[in-house]
Scaffold this active site. Structure first.
Site, PDB file in Angstrom:
ATOM      1  N   ASP A 238     -24.377  39.641  34.030  1.00 20.62           N
ATOM      2  CA  ASP A 238     -25.169  40.857  33.791  1.00 20.62           C
ATOM      3  C   ASP A 238     -25.781  41.378  35.087  1.00 20.62           C
ATOM      4  OD1 ASP A 238     -24.532  40.663  31.171  1.00 20.62           O
ATOM      5  OD2 ASP A 238     -26.453  39.800  30.540  1.00 20.62           O
TER       6      ASP A 238
ATOM      7  N   LEU B 204       9.688  45.023  12.811  1.00 22.21           N
ATOM      8  CA  LEU B 204      10.580  43.868  12.746  1.00 22.21           C
ATOM      9  C   LEU B 204      11.052  43.684  11.311  1.00 22.21           C
ATOM     10  CD1 LEU B 204       8.420  41.340  14.781  1.00 22.21           C
ATOM     11  CD2 LEU B 204      10.621  42.259  15.481  1.00 22.21           C
TER      12      LEU B 204
ATOM     13  N   LYS C  40       2.981  35.724  15.075  1.00 16.67           N
ATOM     14  CA  LYS C  40       2.949  37.143  14.731  1.00 16.67           C
ATOM     15  C   LYS C  40       1.489  37.515  14.489  1.00 16.67           C
ATOM     16  CE  LYS C  40       5.075  40.713  11.990  1.00 16.67           C
ATOM     17  NZ  LYS C  40       3.888  41.437  11.554  1.00 16.67           N
TER      18      LYS C  40
HETATM   19  S1  IVH Z   1       7.766  42.141  18.833  1.00 17.80           S
HETATM   20  C1  IVH Z   1      10.770  45.917  17.888  1.00 17.80           C
HETATM   21  N1  IVH Z   1       6.032  40.195  18.731  1.00 17.80           N
HETATM   22  O1  IVH Z   1       4.650  43.140  14.201  1.00 17.80           O
HETATM   23  C2  IVH Z   1       9.460  45.370  17.508  1.00 17.80           C
HETATM   24  N2  IVH Z   1       5.692  42.074  17.336  1.00 17.80           N
HETATM   25  O2  IVH Z   1       6.972  44.497  12.494  1.00 17.80           O
HETATM   26  C3  IVH Z   1       9.062  44.334  18.511  1.00 17.80           C
HETATM   27  N3  IVH Z   1       3.674  41.937  15.971  1.00 17.80           N
HETATM   28  O3  IVH Z   1       3.895  46.317  14.605  1.00 17.80           O
HETATM   29  C4  IVH Z   1       7.813  43.724  18.103  1.00 17.80           C
HETATM   30  N4  IVH Z   1       3.004  39.988  16.686  1.00 17.80           N
HETATM   31  O4  IVH Z   1       2.845  44.968  16.449  1.00 17.80           O
HETATM   32  C5  IVH Z   1       6.383  41.400  18.249  1.00 17.80           C
HETATM   33  N5  IVH Z   1       4.581  38.419  18.762  1.00 17.80           N
HETATM   34  C6  IVH Z   1       4.922  39.615  18.287  1.00 17.80           C
HETATM   35  C7  IVH Z   1       4.156  40.283  17.326  1.00 17.80           C
HETATM   36  C8  IVH Z   1       4.577  41.518  16.872  1.00 17.80           C
HETATM   37  C9  IVH Z   1       2.734  40.984  15.874  1.00 17.80           C
HETATM   38  C10 IVH Z   1       3.669  43.182  15.185  1.00 17.80           C
HETATM   39  C11 IVH Z   1       4.012  44.395  15.991  1.00 17.80           C
HETATM   40  C12 IVH Z   1       4.713  45.323  15.054  1.00 17.80           C
HETATM   41  C13 IVH Z   1       5.074  44.439  13.916  1.00 17.80           C
HETATM   42  C14 IVH Z   1       6.583  44.419  13.795  1.00 17.80           C
END
Ligand code: IVH
Length: 673
Positions: free
Chosen positions: A38, A84, A116
């Site tokens: 701070d 995904l 995820k």
């Molecule tokens: S890779 C082409 N890695 O899941 C998409 N996504 O359905 C590539 N998410 O909205 C995404 N953890 O924000 C990826 N380790 C991870 C993730 C992740 C959460 C979310 C992402 C997206 C959704 C995909």
């Protein structure tokens, strides 16, 4: 202090503060006390207050929140933010791995795996190492610019470390979430102040990030975890996804410590088990794990299908379940007249929210699951998905009246309920005579992914329909403050805001408009394909089944739904009235179906593009097999024009070369990818 000493002190303070931010918020290993931190911070604040000319965009003092915004700007994603595909069972994972093996002609695949995150997807753009723009995912193609809010998140570097090999432009993607501990203290604070208590960390994170006043966001502790990165052409990207993540980590971002590299299905499933077992110990919420083919070259080879990559999959954890008692079974009328039996439940906390209603899907499902009023049932809720009744846990007393029966007449409008032999769904035959269908149609029209009319929520739509002020979406545009003023809970200011939001919605895209019409079987992705293929709504209206089926993913069912929709005079009337009311879209350059896409095409770039540098656009075009040339000739296929485009644009006009903007270029690139 001399001017020079002053500058040096300021630079030094910023470096020190950001160093400690990183130690604390990214590495979780603070080196100094809060009081010492701070002290540094307030010294910097004082120096900047006395010498405002020395404030920079990357100063940590900016993290306390800038002035409120009137609204978020929308931004076109440089590359679409896709989703995904999900697997819920081992079979789904095995099938995914098999497809990848076959497509790559290999017997075993190396995967990068990680948790995820259950938060909000965010994209961050760094130009020459400086954080310049951050956006939410939105519909995947356009998101909301929330840069000022993201600046307040301490685990987001405002500047990348010098000499770390970052290219001139770097886009980092990841997830904003709220750690359990921060969620707990936020709710305690909210409760003490008599403010809204959040149901779960995800809602709290979303609510905190979508604040127009960054100072509110600054008061909420959010954390950013990165999971992907891409860069401009001057970047020598590594070969593997796992190395990308190491690279982002080196650049000061927080990444999952639980990530790993594994081989084959056995490796994937072993990882799933491991993370599942430690899930409760994690300091943030996850709803599964993500598997990605590790080789970036292989990723590119696999490519995408519809809105998801072929090279990655989310393996979701089973949804949370709880038991509760069925107090009653109601019937809800949906936008297309579908009647859905919904169990009214004794409130129960499941999957992070209080659930009072759970869907029973349709009549057959009620019979199959043998659910009666008074039964104790298992309820399931996963993520954003609607809660559902899974099965009966203990039957109730089961009096004759506890049995569910689909009513013969619509509970809202009294029209006959019909169910065709080949359908599981019973429908109200009232169409737009049924006020429930009208309400749902309006809510859909106004929803965020459709025409995005803020403030036109359920309560207002109920009143508008019940008082017959609005029958179809086109009627919305005739509303004025005076018409709204008489409604309940409608202060003058909110009436003005709603009218302004309705007016603003008139400028839209063709894809959104098609989606907003609520044509059966036409979701967002189909609407986008139709828009791209036909370019105007009239062209879609006039297309016959064969022409419609030229569009990717449009088969006989969708074609039939479109034909039925446009055969209905009152639908045509709505479409025409919308146009009369001033609803308009930039007509898209129809994709030339036979030749389509970017491959083999020549492009000239001119002017400044709003969302990307010309270098970057060039890289994208070349990656998709197109050529970028310096001057316009009759042979040029496309001129991509940004703002202040000069003589090249003139020349293109003279020669009749197709002129497109950045968004149309994106669309072409997507259709090529
Ligand atoms: S890779 C082409 N890695 O899941 C998409 N996504 O359905 C590539 N998410 O909205 C995404 N953890 O924000 C990826 N380790 C991870 C993730 C992740 C959460 C979310 C992402 C997206 C959704 C995909």
């Amino acid at each position: 202090m001399t001017q020079r000493a002053l500058r040096e002190r300021i630079v030094r303070l910023r470096e020190e503060i950001e160093y400690h931010n990183h130690q604390y918020y990214v590495l979780d290993t603070p080196e100094i006390s809060d009081a010492e931190y701070d002290r540094l911070f307030s010294e910097l604040e004082q120096l900047e207050a006395a010498h405002p000319e020395l404030i920079t965009a990357d100063s940590p003092t900016g993290r306390v929140g800038a002035a409120p915004l009137a609204a978020f700007d929308s931004v076109t994603q440089r590359q679409p933010m896709l989703s995904l595909n999900n697997a819920f069972a081992i079979e789904g994972v095995e099938a995914f791995d098999r497809r990848v093996c076959v497509a790559l002609g290999r017997s075993e695949i190396e995967y990068a795996v990680g948790p995820k995150f259950d938060g909000l997807a965010i994209s961050l753009v760094y130009e020459h190492g400086l954080f310049v723009r951050g956006a939410t995912r939105g519909d995947g193609y356009t998101g909301e610019e929330v840069t000022a809010n993201l600046r307040t998140i301490r685990s987001i570097p405002l500047r990348l470390p010098a000499g770390c090999g970052a290219p001139s432009l770097l886009e980092v993607r990841g997830e904003v979430l709220m750690l359990h501990a921060d969620f707990g203290s936020l709710n305690q604070r909210q409760q003490a102040q008599g403010e809204k208590v959040f149901a779960n960390p995800r809602n709290a994170a979303a609510g905190s990030l979508r604040q127009l006043d960054p100072r509110i966001t600054a008061g909420r502790k959010l954390t950013f975890f990165a999971y992907d990165v891409s860069g401009s052409e001057d970047w020598v990207a590594p070969e593997k996804h796992s190395q990308l993540i190491d690279f982002i980590e080196k650049n000061g971002f927080r990444v999952a410590q639980e990530r790993a590299v594994v081989c084959g299905v056995a490796g994937l499933l072993g990882y799933y088990e491991r993370i599942g077992a430690t899930r409760a110990d994690l300091v943030y919420d996850i709803d599964g794990v993500v598997y990605k083919v590790n080789s970036l070259a292989a990723q590119q080879q696999l490519g995408f299908v519809a809105r998801a990559p072929r090279f990655a999959i989310a393996h979701k954890f089973p949804a949370e379940e709880a038991t509760s008692v069925v107090l009653g079974i109601d019937v809800q009328v949906g936008r297309t007249g579908a009647l859905t039996p919904v169990a009214r439940l004794q409130p129960v906390f499941v999957g992070g929210v209080n659930v009072t209603n759970a869907t029973l899907h349709n009549e057959d499902e009620v019979q199959r699951k043998d659910v009666h009023i008074g039964d104790t049932v298992v309820v399931r809720r996963a993520g954003d998905v609607i809660p559902e009744v899974v099965r009966v846990a203990t039957p109730g007393p089961r009096r004759a009246t506890d049995r569910f029966e689909m009513p013969a007449l619509c509970p809202v409008c009294g029209s006959r309920v019909v169910r065709s032999a080949d359908e599981a769904v019973a429908r109200c035959s009232g169409g737009l005579y049924c006020s429930a269908q009208r309400k749902q149609a309006l809510l859909h029209f106004a929803s965020r992914r459709a025409l995005d009319i803020e403030g036109l929520g359920e309560r207002l739509v109920d009143q508008l329909v019940e008082q017959n002020l609005v029958r179809t979406p086109a009627d919305l545009y005739a509303l004025d403050e005076a018409a709204l003023a008489g409604l309940e809970r409608m202060a003058e200011k909110s009436a003005t805001n709603v009218v302004a939001a309705i007016r603003k919605s008139r400028e839209t895209t063709l894809a959104r408009l098609i989606y907003a019409l609520g044509i059966r079987n036409v979701g967002e992705s189909t609407a986008r394909d139709l828009a791209r293929h036909f370019g105007t709504i009239e062209a879609i209206e006039q297309a016959d089944a064969a022409a419609l089926q030229q569009v990717p993913d449009v088969g006989p069912v969708v074609a039939q739904s479109l034909a039925e929709f446009f055969a209905e005079p009152h639908n045509l009337q709505v479409v025409h009235k919308l146009a009369q009311a001033g609803v308009r879209y930039a007509p898209a350059e129809p994709q030339r179906a036979a030749t389509g896409g970017v491959a083999g095409k020549s492009f000239v770039l001119t002017g400044a593009l709003p969302g990307m540098s010309r270098e970057y656009a060039k890289a994208l075009i070349e990656a998709a097999g197109g050529r970028v040339v310096g001057s316009v000739s009759k042979k040029t296929d496309y001129v991509v024009a940004g703002s202040e485009a000069g003589c090249k644009l003139e020349k293109a006009r003279t020669l009749g070369v197709t002129i497109i903007d950045e968004q149309q270029l994106q669309a072409l690139l997507v259709s090529s990818g």
